[in-house]
Design a protein around this motif. Sequence first.
Motif, PDB file in Angstrom:
ATOM      1  N   UNK A  66       0.844  -1.207   0.000  1.00 27.08           N
ATOM      2  CA  UNK A  66       0.000   0.000   0.000  1.00 27.08           C
ATOM      3  C   UNK A  66       0.881   1.260   0.000  1.00 27.08           C
ATOM      4  N   UNK A  67       1.937   1.259   0.820  1.00 25.91           N
ATOM      5  CA  UNK A  67       2.823   2.447   0.850  1.00 25.91           C
ATOM      6  C   UNK A  67       3.581   2.592  -0.470  1.00 25.91           C
ATOM      7  N   UNK A  68       3.925   1.452  -1.080  1.00 29.74           N
ATOM      8  CA  UNK A  68       4.605   1.489  -2.379  1.00 29.74           C
ATOM      9  C   UNK A  68       3.701   2.140  -3.436  1.00 29.74           C
ATOM     10  N   UNK A  69       2.414   1.831  -3.354  1.00 30.65           N
ATOM     11  CA  UNK A  69       1.468   2.311  -4.368  1.00 30.65           C
ATOM     12  C   UNK A  69       0.905   3.700  -4.071  1.00 30.65           C
ATOM     13  N   UNK A  70       1.183   4.233  -2.871  1.00 31.99           N
ATOM     14  CA  UNK A  70       0.579   5.517  -2.479  1.00 31.99           C
ATOM     15  C   UNK A  70       1.609   6.542  -2.009  1.00 31.99           C
ATOM     16  N   UNK A  71       2.610   6.832  -2.867  1.00 30.56           N
ATOM     17  CA  UNK A  71       3.656   7.782  -2.433  1.00 30.56           C
ATOM     18  C   UNK A  71       3.098   9.175  -2.140  1.00 30.56           C
ATOM     19  N   UNK A  72       2.034   9.571  -2.837  1.00 32.13           N
ATOM     20  CA  UNK A  72       1.526  10.927  -2.593  1.00 32.13           C
ATOM     21  C   UNK A  72       0.902  11.049  -1.207  1.00 32.13           C
ATOM     22  N   UNK A  73       0.564   9.889  -0.604  1.00 32.73           N
ATOM     23  CA  UNK A  73       0.027   9.918   0.759  1.00 32.73           C
ATOM     24  C   UNK A  73       1.143  10.206   1.768  1.00 32.73           C
ATOM     25  N   UNK A  74       2.274   9.523   1.616  1.00 36.97           N
ATOM     26  CA  UNK A  74       3.276   9.612   2.687  1.00 36.97           C
ATOM     27  C   UNK A  74       4.404  10.608   2.437  1.00 36.97           C
ATOM     28  N   UNK A  75       4.674  10.950   1.165  1.00 40.56           N
ATOM     29  CA  UNK A  75       5.814  11.833   0.906  1.00 40.56           C
ATOM     30  C   UNK A  75       5.709  13.188   1.624  1.00 40.56           C
ATOM     31  N   UNK A  76       4.527  13.851   1.596  1.00 37.59           N
ATOM     32  CA  UNK A  76       4.450  15.143   2.297  1.00 37.59           C
ATOM     33  C   UNK A  76       4.707  15.021   3.804  1.00 37.59           C
ATOM     34  N   UNK A  77       4.305  13.894   4.399  1.00 39.78           N
ATOM     35  CA  UNK A  77       4.556  13.714   5.843  1.00 39.78           C
ATOM     36  C   UNK A  77       6.047  13.559   6.092  1.00 39.78           C
ATOM     37  N   UNK A  78       6.698  12.733   5.271  1.00 41.55           N
ATOM     38  CA  UNK A  78       8.145  12.518   5.437  1.00 41.55           C
ATOM     39  C   UNK A  78       8.897  13.840   5.324  1.00 41.55           C
ATOM     40  N   UNK A  79       8.410  14.724   4.415  1.00 38.74           N
ATOM     41  CA  UNK A  79       9.128  15.983   4.174  1.00 38.74           C
ATOM     42  C   UNK A  79       8.794  17.054   5.201  1.00 38.74           C
ATOM     43  N   UNK A  80       7.753  16.834   6.022  1.00 40.11           N
ATOM     44  CA  UNK A  80       7.326  17.889   6.955  1.00 40.11           C
ATOM     45  C   UNK A  80       8.390  18.096   8.036  1.00 40.11           C
ATOM     46  N   UNK A  81       8.505  19.339   8.485  1.00 37.93           N
ATOM     47  CA  UNK A  81       9.547  19.646   9.482  1.00 37.93           C
ATOM     48  C   UNK A  81       9.223  18.958  10.805  1.00 37.93           C
ATOM     49  N   UNK A  82       7.933  18.796  11.133  1.00 37.60           N
ATOM     50  CA  UNK A  82       7.595  18.168  12.415  1.00 37.60           C
ATOM     51  C   UNK A  82       7.998  16.687  12.410  1.00 37.60           C
ATOM     52  N   UNK A  83       7.777  15.996  11.281  1.00 36.58           N
ATOM     53  CA  UNK A  83       8.173  14.586  11.240  1.00 36.58           C
ATOM     54  C   UNK A  83       9.694  14.467  11.280  1.00 36.58           C
ATOM     55  N   UNK A  84      10.367  15.344  10.548  1.00 37.37           N
ATOM     56  CA  UNK A  84      11.827  15.254  10.522  1.00 37.37           C
ATOM     57  C   UNK A  84      12.427  15.539  11.893  1.00 37.37           C
ATOM     58  N   UNK A  85      11.803  16.487  12.616  1.00 44.25           N
ATOM     59  CA  UNK A  85      12.295  16.804  13.968  1.00 44.25           C
ATOM     60  C   UNK A  85      12.130  15.581  14.870  1.00 44.25           C
ATOM     61  N   UNK A  86      10.956  14.925  14.764  1.00 48.51           N
ATOM     62  CA  UNK A  86      10.719  13.717  15.567  1.00 48.51           C
ATOM     63  C   UNK A  86      11.731  12.635  15.187  1.00 48.51           C
ATOM     64  N   UNK A  87      11.913  12.432  13.883  1.00 51.27           N
ATOM     65  CA  UNK A  87      12.783  11.353  13.408  1.00 51.27           C
ATOM     66  C   UNK A  87      14.221  11.558  13.905  1.00 51.27           C
TER      67      UNK A  87
END
Length: 337
Positions: free
Chosen positions: A305-326
């Motif tokens: 599902x994640x392989x087929x839905x990059x537009x779902x997860x890419x913006x989250x990965x790029x968000x500053x809040x997710x990157x700060x958490x990571x």
Amino acid sequence: MAFSSILVTGGCGFIGANFVRLLLERGYNNVVVLDKLTYAGRLENLAGMGVPIVVGDIGNLELVRHIVEMNGIDLIVNFAAETHVDQSILNPFVFTETNVRGTHVLLEVAREKKIRFHHISTDEVYGTIEGDHHSLETDILAPRSPYSASKAAADLLVQSYFVTYGLQTTITRGSNNVGAYQFLEKVVPLFATNAMLDLPLPVYGDGLQMRDYTHVSDHCTGILAVLEKGSIGEIYNVGAGQEITNMAMLEVLLETLNKPRSLIRHVTDRAGHDRRYSVSVKKLEALGWKAQYAPKEAVAAAAKWYLENPTYWQPVRESSSFQAYYNRQYAKRLETV
Ligand SMILES: NC(=O)c1ccc[n+]([C@@H]2O[C@H](COP(=O)([O-])OP(=O)(O)OC[C@H]3O[C@@H](n4cnc5c(N)ncnc54)[C@H](O)[C@@H]3O)[C@@H](O)[C@H]2O)c1
């Protein structure tokens, strides 16, 4: 229909959104969502569903009462929670606030309006499971993280409302869910998206922790079975009923995504990391429910599902809040390997 109007709290989160979709599929058309839209809640999870969404806190008694009155609600299903163990180690107070006090507010409104209350709990309330035991609903609760302790506290409050006030309650205790719309902090979407980005996969400790990876659709049908056929005052475990190691989960994930094992990095373990969860699902199966996915199939379907839905997860990965958490969670751990 067993219920005419349903309030789903936390419906913009991972499991809540899947459950709302199932309700609509099964003809439950009067569904209202209450969600605070924390970092884990996303309106996109219910895009196009046409379900009214109230943005607000389950801890707001007047708001909850108003929603129940205005919509003739006869069932509350409570998914709303702070849900990530690592976040509970970093910032525990909000877990008590939402998971314990918030649940208490919902219970009070359910008591006042004399309506059914279903609570979504977790197998983590049983703590780490020794030997080859499979947790039974009657086992003692032995939570070991601020997250699981807050969930166990809520379970006890729910049970107390059944015993003391005769409130029509049920509880389901689900195991580790995987599937569409899971927030990226959780291990399967985190590792799937890391792998797709050719980033290292930070595996806690030896990776031999055992988990019953359950497809979210099986969890949702299990909850619905309890709502329609379960006994009032009872608790039901929900899971695939078998567990695999995190390393086995990783193998499936890398194979599904066609990525190399060389991405794996063993890093410092999570504090107090439970070694094994395992639930018996016989009580739920006696209602006629059966899981459709074994753990490896569930993980493969989620990775796909994640392989087929990059537009779902890419913006989250790029968000500053997710990157700060990571970075806070993994940068130091990855530096030392
Ligand atoms: N994810 C799992 O593997 C798993 C397994 C078993 C049980 N559970 C339980 O299932 C439920 C849902 O888990 P999930 O993985 O979908 O979580 P999630 O973190 O994806 O979603 C939680 C949702 O609750 C909302 N929320 C948080 N605090 C709120 C508040 N105070 N008021 C209103 N809304 C609030 C968030 O905005 C979010 O939409 C939780 O109760 C969790 O403990 C999860």
